[in-house]
Scaffold this active site. Structure first.
Site, mmCIF file in Angstrom:
data_model
loop_
_atom_site.group_PDB
_atom_site.id
_atom_site.type_symbol
_atom_site.label_atom_id
_atom_site.label_comp_id
_atom_site.label_asym_id
_atom_site.label_seq_id
_atom_site.Cartn_x
_atom_site.Cartn_y
_atom_site.Cartn_z
ATOM 1 N N HIS A 1 110.447 -39.812 -58.626
ATOM 2 C CA HIS A 1 110.943 -41.110 -58.148
ATOM 3 C C HIS A 1 110.750 -42.151 -59.243
ATOM 4 O O HIS A 1 109.743 -42.139 -59.945
ATOM 5 C CB HIS A 1 110.177 -41.561 -56.901
ATOM 6 C CG HIS A 1 110.477 -42.993 -56.554
ATOM 7 N ND1 HIS A 1 111.601 -43.355 -55.837
ATOM 8 C CD2 HIS A 1 109.848 -44.147 -56.879
ATOM 9 C CE1 HIS A 1 111.641 -44.679 -55.736
ATOM 10 N NE2 HIS A 1 110.582 -45.181 -56.355
ATOM 11 N N ARG B 1 114.975 -45.369 -65.403
ATOM 12 C CA ARG B 1 116.033 -44.771 -64.578
ATOM 13 C C ARG B 1 116.958 -43.907 -65.444
ATOM 14 O O ARG B 1 117.422 -42.855 -65.011
ATOM 15 C CB ARG B 1 116.844 -45.862 -63.864
ATOM 16 C CG ARG B 1 116.134 -46.522 -62.703
ATOM 17 C CD ARG B 1 115.954 -45.624 -61.507
ATOM 18 N NE ARG B 1 117.192 -45.279 -60.843
ATOM 19 C CZ ARG B 1 117.270 -44.825 -59.600
ATOM 20 N NH1 ARG B 1 116.157 -44.670 -58.869
ATOM 21 N NH2 ARG B 1 118.421 -44.501 -59.068
ATOM 22 N N GLU C 1 107.326 -51.715 -54.616
ATOM 23 C CA GLU C 1 106.747 -50.364 -54.600
ATOM 24 C C GLU C 1 105.356 -50.350 -55.227
ATOM 25 O O GLU C 1 104.442 -49.695 -54.712
ATOM 26 C CB GLU C 1 107.690 -49.392 -55.323
ATOM 27 C CG GLU C 1 108.979 -49.157 -54.541
ATOM 28 C CD GLU C 1 110.047 -48.410 -55.317
ATOM 29 O OE1 GLU C 1 109.796 -47.999 -56.472
ATOM 30 O OE2 GLU C 1 111.147 -48.234 -54.756
ATOM 31 N N LYS D 1 107.157 -36.131 -57.402
ATOM 32 C CA LYS D 1 107.257 -35.759 -55.987
ATOM 33 C C LYS D 1 106.539 -34.437 -55.720
ATOM 34 O O LYS D 1 106.200 -33.709 -56.668
ATOM 35 C CB LYS D 1 108.738 -35.665 -55.608
ATOM 36 C CG LYS D 1 109.473 -37.007 -55.694
ATOM 37 C CD LYS D 1 110.935 -36.840 -55.308
ATOM 38 C CE LYS D 1 111.664 -38.178 -55.319
ATOM 39 N NZ LYS D 1 113.062 -38.028 -54.866
ATOM 40 N N PHE E 1 119.480 -38.298 -44.137
ATOM 41 C CA PHE E 1 118.386 -37.508 -44.727
ATOM 42 C C PHE E 1 117.041 -38.237 -44.718
ATOM 43 O O PHE E 1 116.041 -37.701 -45.184
ATOM 44 C CB PHE E 1 118.750 -37.104 -46.162
ATOM 45 C CG PHE E 1 119.123 -38.266 -47.064
ATOM 46 C CD1 PHE E 1 118.150 -39.017 -47.704
ATOM 47 C CD2 PHE E 1 120.459 -38.607 -47.255
ATOM 48 C CE1 PHE E 1 118.485 -40.076 -48.531
ATOM 49 C CE2 PHE E 1 120.812 -39.673 -48.085
ATOM 50 C CZ PHE E 1 119.816 -40.413 -48.716
ATOM 51 N N TYR F 1 110.706 -45.809 -48.436
ATOM 52 C CA TYR F 1 112.155 -45.559 -48.414
ATOM 53 C C TYR F 1 112.877 -46.369 -47.330
ATOM 54 O O TYR F 1 113.956 -45.965 -46.876
ATOM 55 C CB TYR F 1 112.420 -44.067 -48.219
ATOM 56 C CG TYR F 1 112.243 -43.231 -49.475
ATOM 57 C CD1 TYR F 1 112.958 -43.528 -50.646
ATOM 58 C CD2 TYR F 1 111.398 -42.129 -49.488
ATOM 59 C CE1 TYR F 1 112.804 -42.756 -51.797
ATOM 60 C CE2 TYR F 1 111.251 -41.351 -50.634
ATOM 61 C CZ TYR F 1 111.964 -41.670 -51.790
ATOM 62 O OH TYR F 1 111.825 -40.898 -52.921
ATOM 63 N N ARG G 1 115.712 -35.158 -64.725
ATOM 64 C CA ARG G 1 116.346 -34.358 -63.673
ATOM 65 C C ARG G 1 117.363 -33.371 -64.255
ATOM 66 O O ARG G 1 117.536 -32.265 -63.733
ATOM 67 C CB ARG G 1 116.995 -35.281 -62.645
ATOM 68 C CG ARG G 1 115.962 -35.973 -61.721
ATOM 69 C CD ARG G 1 116.612 -37.096 -60.940
ATOM 70 N NE ARG G 1 115.726 -37.685 -59.927
ATOM 71 C CZ ARG G 1 115.982 -38.861 -59.338
ATOM 72 N NH1 ARG G 1 117.072 -39.544 -59.676
ATOM 73 N NH2 ARG G 1 115.151 -39.339 -58.426
ATOM 74 N N ASN H 1 114.457 -33.295 -56.290
ATOM 75 C CA ASN H 1 114.763 -33.823 -57.632
ATOM 76 C C ASN H 1 113.531 -34.348 -58.376
ATOM 77 O O ASN H 1 113.640 -35.151 -59.292
ATOM 78 C CB ASN H 1 115.901 -34.851 -57.561
ATOM 79 C CG ASN H 1 115.549 -36.076 -56.736
ATOM 80 O OD1 ASN H 1 114.408 -36.218 -56.294
ATOM 81 N ND2 ASN H 1 116.500 -36.961 -56.538
ATOM 82 N N THR I 1 120.608 -39.433 -59.336
ATOM 83 C CA THR I 1 119.924 -38.970 -58.123
ATOM 84 C C THR I 1 120.163 -37.470 -57.918
ATOM 85 O O THR I 1 119.235 -36.719 -57.598
ATOM 86 C CB THR I 1 120.423 -39.766 -56.901
ATOM 87 O OG1 THR I 1 120.139 -41.151 -57.134
ATOM 88 C CG2 THR I 1 119.733 -39.308 -55.628
HETATM 89 P P1 DAT Z 1 116.874 -42.145 -56.286
HETATM 90 O O1 DAT Z 1 115.670 -41.291 -56.005
HETATM 91 O O2 DAT Z 1 117.656 -41.636 -57.466
HETATM 92 O O3 DAT Z 1 116.536 -43.614 -56.399
HETATM 93 P P2 DAT Z 1 117.927 -42.738 -53.640
HETATM 94 O O4 DAT Z 1 116.993 -43.891 -53.633
HETATM 95 O O5 DAT Z 1 119.363 -42.991 -53.316
HETATM 96 O O6 DAT Z 1 117.887 -41.966 -55.044
HETATM 97 O O7 DAT Z 1 117.428 -41.629 -52.620
HETATM 98 C C1 DAT Z 1 116.049 -41.334 -52.532
HETATM 99 C C2 DAT Z 1 115.876 -39.845 -52.480
HETATM 100 O O8 DAT Z 1 116.496 -39.330 -51.293
HETATM 101 C C3 DAT Z 1 116.530 -39.073 -53.620
HETATM 102 O O9 DAT Z 1 115.714 -39.035 -54.777
HETATM 103 C C4 DAT Z 1 116.719 -37.725 -53.005
HETATM 104 C C5 DAT Z 1 117.017 -38.035 -51.558
HETATM 105 N N1 DAT Z 1 118.464 -38.060 -51.325
HETATM 106 C C6 DAT Z 1 119.341 -38.996 -51.738
HETATM 107 N N2 DAT Z 1 120.582 -38.708 -51.385
HETATM 108 C C7 DAT Z 1 120.499 -37.523 -50.703
HETATM 109 C C8 DAT Z 1 121.449 -36.669 -50.064
HETATM 110 N N3 DAT Z 1 122.751 -36.972 -50.042
HETATM 111 N N4 DAT Z 1 120.980 -35.548 -49.489
HETATM 112 C C9 DAT Z 1 119.672 -35.231 -49.500
HETATM 113 N N5 DAT Z 1 118.723 -36.003 -50.080
HETATM 114 C C10 DAT Z 1 119.142 -37.115 -50.679
HETATM 115 MG MG MG Z 2 115.876 -44.979 -54.968
#
Ligand code: DAT
Ligand code: MG
Length: 149
Positions: free
Chosen positions: A115, A85, A126, A9, A57, A49, A102, A112, A91
């Site tokens: 991706h 993963r 994707e 990222k 968010f 996304y 992470r 974080n 996450t």
């Molecule tokens: P991941 O990236 O582990 O697959 P995700 O798909 O649930 O997680 O969310 C995508 C991204 O969105 C994640 O890497 C960081 C951001 N994100 C997720 N939950 C969040 C939150 N509660 N507050 C802020 N950003 C968040």
């Molecule tokens: Mg995800």
């Protein structure tokens, strides 16, 4: 063999962590089949996304992800979707174990650094969203016979 989509990222790129992240996938034995350094549009990130569109968010996430360059990659290997993963950690970096990407390299959920696709179906979607067929390289790593029985 499975393929998964991994992206460093904008925060990971700015912090100079591309090499460290590539190294972890490389040294585990995974095969890089496509890669590019790009700044994605906000629209592109909204598609990426889409499953999070109802989250509070979502807008900020898509804006942030398009604010600077990302290092986008497709890696191939046995069970790579699930195992990548596990390499990423949770996450929220605060819930990620030391030893995970992470857990070792970042602090905040909104920054974080990496991706990784969460399911085989999402990996396929994707990969199609980020890469064209001609961007893939067909090659056989010299290590192949020593990584797989
Ligand atoms: P991941 O990236 O582990 O697959 P995700 O798909 O649930 O997680 O969310 C995508 C991204 O969105 C994640 O890497 C960081 C951001 N994100 C997720 N939950 C969040 C939150 N509660 N507050 C802020 N950003 C968040
Ligand atoms: Mg995800």
């Amino acid at each position: 063999m499975e393929r998964t989509f991994i992206a460093v990222k904008p925060d990971g790129v700015q912090r100079g962590l591309c090499g460290e992240i590539i190294k972890r996938f490389e040294t585990r034995g995974y095969k890089l089949v496509a890669a590019k350094f790009v700044q994605a549009s906000e629209d592109h990130m909204k598609k990426h996304y889409l499953d999070l569109k109802d989250m509070p968010f979502y807008a900020g996430l898509c804006k942030y992800m398009s604010s600077g360059p990302v290092f986008a990659m497709v890696w191939e290997g046995q069970s790579i979707v699930k195992l990548a993963r596990m390499m990423l950690g949770e996450t929220n970096p605060a819930d990620s174990k030391p030893g995970s990407i992470r857990g070792d390299l970042c602090i905040n959920i909104g920054r974080n650094i990496i991706h990784g696709s969460d399911t085989l179906d999402n990996a396929k979607m994707e990969i199609d969203l980020w890469f064209k067929a001609e961007e893939f390289v067909n090659w056989t790593p010299a290590t192949q016979a020593f990584l797989y029985e």
